[in-house]
Enzyme design. Structure first.
Site, PDB file in Angstrom:
ATOM      1  CE  LYS A   1     -40.802  13.651  34.322  1.00 41.42           C
ATOM      2  NZ  LYS A   1     -40.020  12.395  34.156  1.00 41.42           N
TER       3      LYS A   1
ATOM      4  CB  ALA B   1     -36.973  17.623  42.433  1.00 47.17           C
TER       5      ALA B   1
ATOM      6  CD  GLU C   1     -48.205  12.926  38.261  1.00 44.90           C
ATOM      7  OE1 GLU C   1     -47.514  13.144  37.245  1.00 44.90           O
ATOM      8  OE2 GLU C   1     -47.874  12.149  39.165  1.00 44.90           O
TER       9      GLU C   1
ATOM     10  CE  LYS D   1     -43.483   7.295  38.143  1.00 49.26           C
ATOM     11  NZ  LYS D   1     -43.508   8.426  39.082  1.00 49.26           N
TER      12      LYS D   1
ATOM     13  CB  VAL E   1     -44.605  13.921  42.475  1.00 47.75           C
ATOM     14  CG1 VAL E   1     -44.822  14.011  43.993  1.00 47.75           C
ATOM     15  CG2 VAL E   1     -45.298  12.678  41.915  1.00 47.75           C
TER      16      VAL E   1
END
Length: 304
Positions: free
Chosen positions: A87, A142, A26, A160, A107
């Site tokens: 983003k 998402a 990513e 995370k 992601v």
């Protein structure tokens, strides 16, 4: 495969044409997850680790109205230094592509790009999930819905630890996403090797992970899988210690009314300050470890 909006580096194009193992990467981690110059150093080293383990890296990002599958050195540098990088998740693709803006893939977005290109394995740091107090805010990444529908395996150090791990795992179970512990029976929590939660099953060899993935997709069971790969012990942080810093950062985010897609970058930056840089070192170490594991799984998948 719809490749209208895709462009490929020669290295990735050759690998895909010749059925060689490829690992997707990513760009959000470069543009929004780490400061410069650590971000560009990390991006280059991750690509090299994947090559050293027998696969081809494909860092994915959006530039000039195209989804780039693989980036050259100047493009990587742009993602690392340009302050205007957006983003991008699933909802953002049409706007960012049609307006010609530069967009770093999350992601979810990287999974979409990988699937469009025919790449089955993706290495990242940690996935998004259900945010703490998500039952009130409905703030659910998402990334989770993408894992339920897109056939890409995601190698990560868990979710995370700023998130609600228990609710995230419940969501994944509801949507039929397998959570595999790679050489672990406990789900890792990004900075720490433990979380207090288990995995669906443990697999200790890349070949066994590849066999499970191939079986899943041959059965027509759509969606990805989490390959939970704990940070190496020598780089891990103490679970209790990091939790205290997270609680402090969350309280500050609430006080400052930080919301939406700004929450995660704010928390990661604040935790880096509170840990005096140790969290960033741990973050980089786990990304390298995930890249190595993802390459091994990609290589094994090509022999299935």
């Amino acid at each position: 495969m719809n490749t209208t909006y895709l462009t490929f580096t020669d290295e990735v194009k050759d690998a895909l044409a010749n059925n060689k193992p490829v690992v997707a990467l990513e760009t959000t981690i470069i543009s929004h997850g780490m400061p410069y110059p650590q971000n560009i150093e990390m991006a280059k080293k991750v690509e090299q680790i994947i090559r050293d383990n027998g696969a081809v890296p494909a860092t994915i990002g959006i530039m000039d109205g195209k989804i780039k599958i693989g980036l050259n050195e100047q493009e990587l540098e742009a993602f690392a230094t340009n302050p205007h990088v957006e983003k991008v998740s699933r909802r953002d693709f049409p706007y960012i592509l049609s307006s010609g803006q530069i967009g770093a893939t999350t992601v979810a977005a990287t999974m979409i790009g990988a699937a469009l290109a025919g790449i089955e394995v993706f290495a990242t740091g940690g996935i998004g999930g259900v945010h703490r107090e998500g039952e009130v805010t409905m703030d659910v990444s998402a990334d989770l819905t993408e894992l339920a529908q897109t056939n890409v395996a995601v190698v990560c150090a868990g979710v995370k630890s700023i998130l609600d791990i228990g609710r995230t795992l419940e969501y994944l179970e509801t949507h039929g996403v397998p959570v595999v512990g790679y050489k672990t029976s406990e789900f890792p929590s990004f900075y720490a090797r433990e979380s207090g939660y288990g995995v669906d099953f443990r697999l200790d060899e890349a070949a066994d992970v590849a066999a499970m993935l191939r079986t899943k997709w041959e059965l027509g069971l759509a969606g990805g899988a989490i390959i939970a790969n704990p940070v190496p012990a020598e780089s891990a942080m103490d679970h209790v210690e990091i939790e205290s810093f997270i609680q402090q950062a969350l309280a500050e985010a609430k006080d400052q009314n930080v919301t939406g897609k700004k929450v995660t970058p704010f928390l990661l930056a604040r935790i880096k300050q509170l840990t005096e840089g140790r969290s960033l070192e741990t973050n980089i170490a786990l990304v390298y470890h995930n890249a190595e594991t993802a390459a091994k799984v990609a290589v094994a998948l090509k022999s299935k």
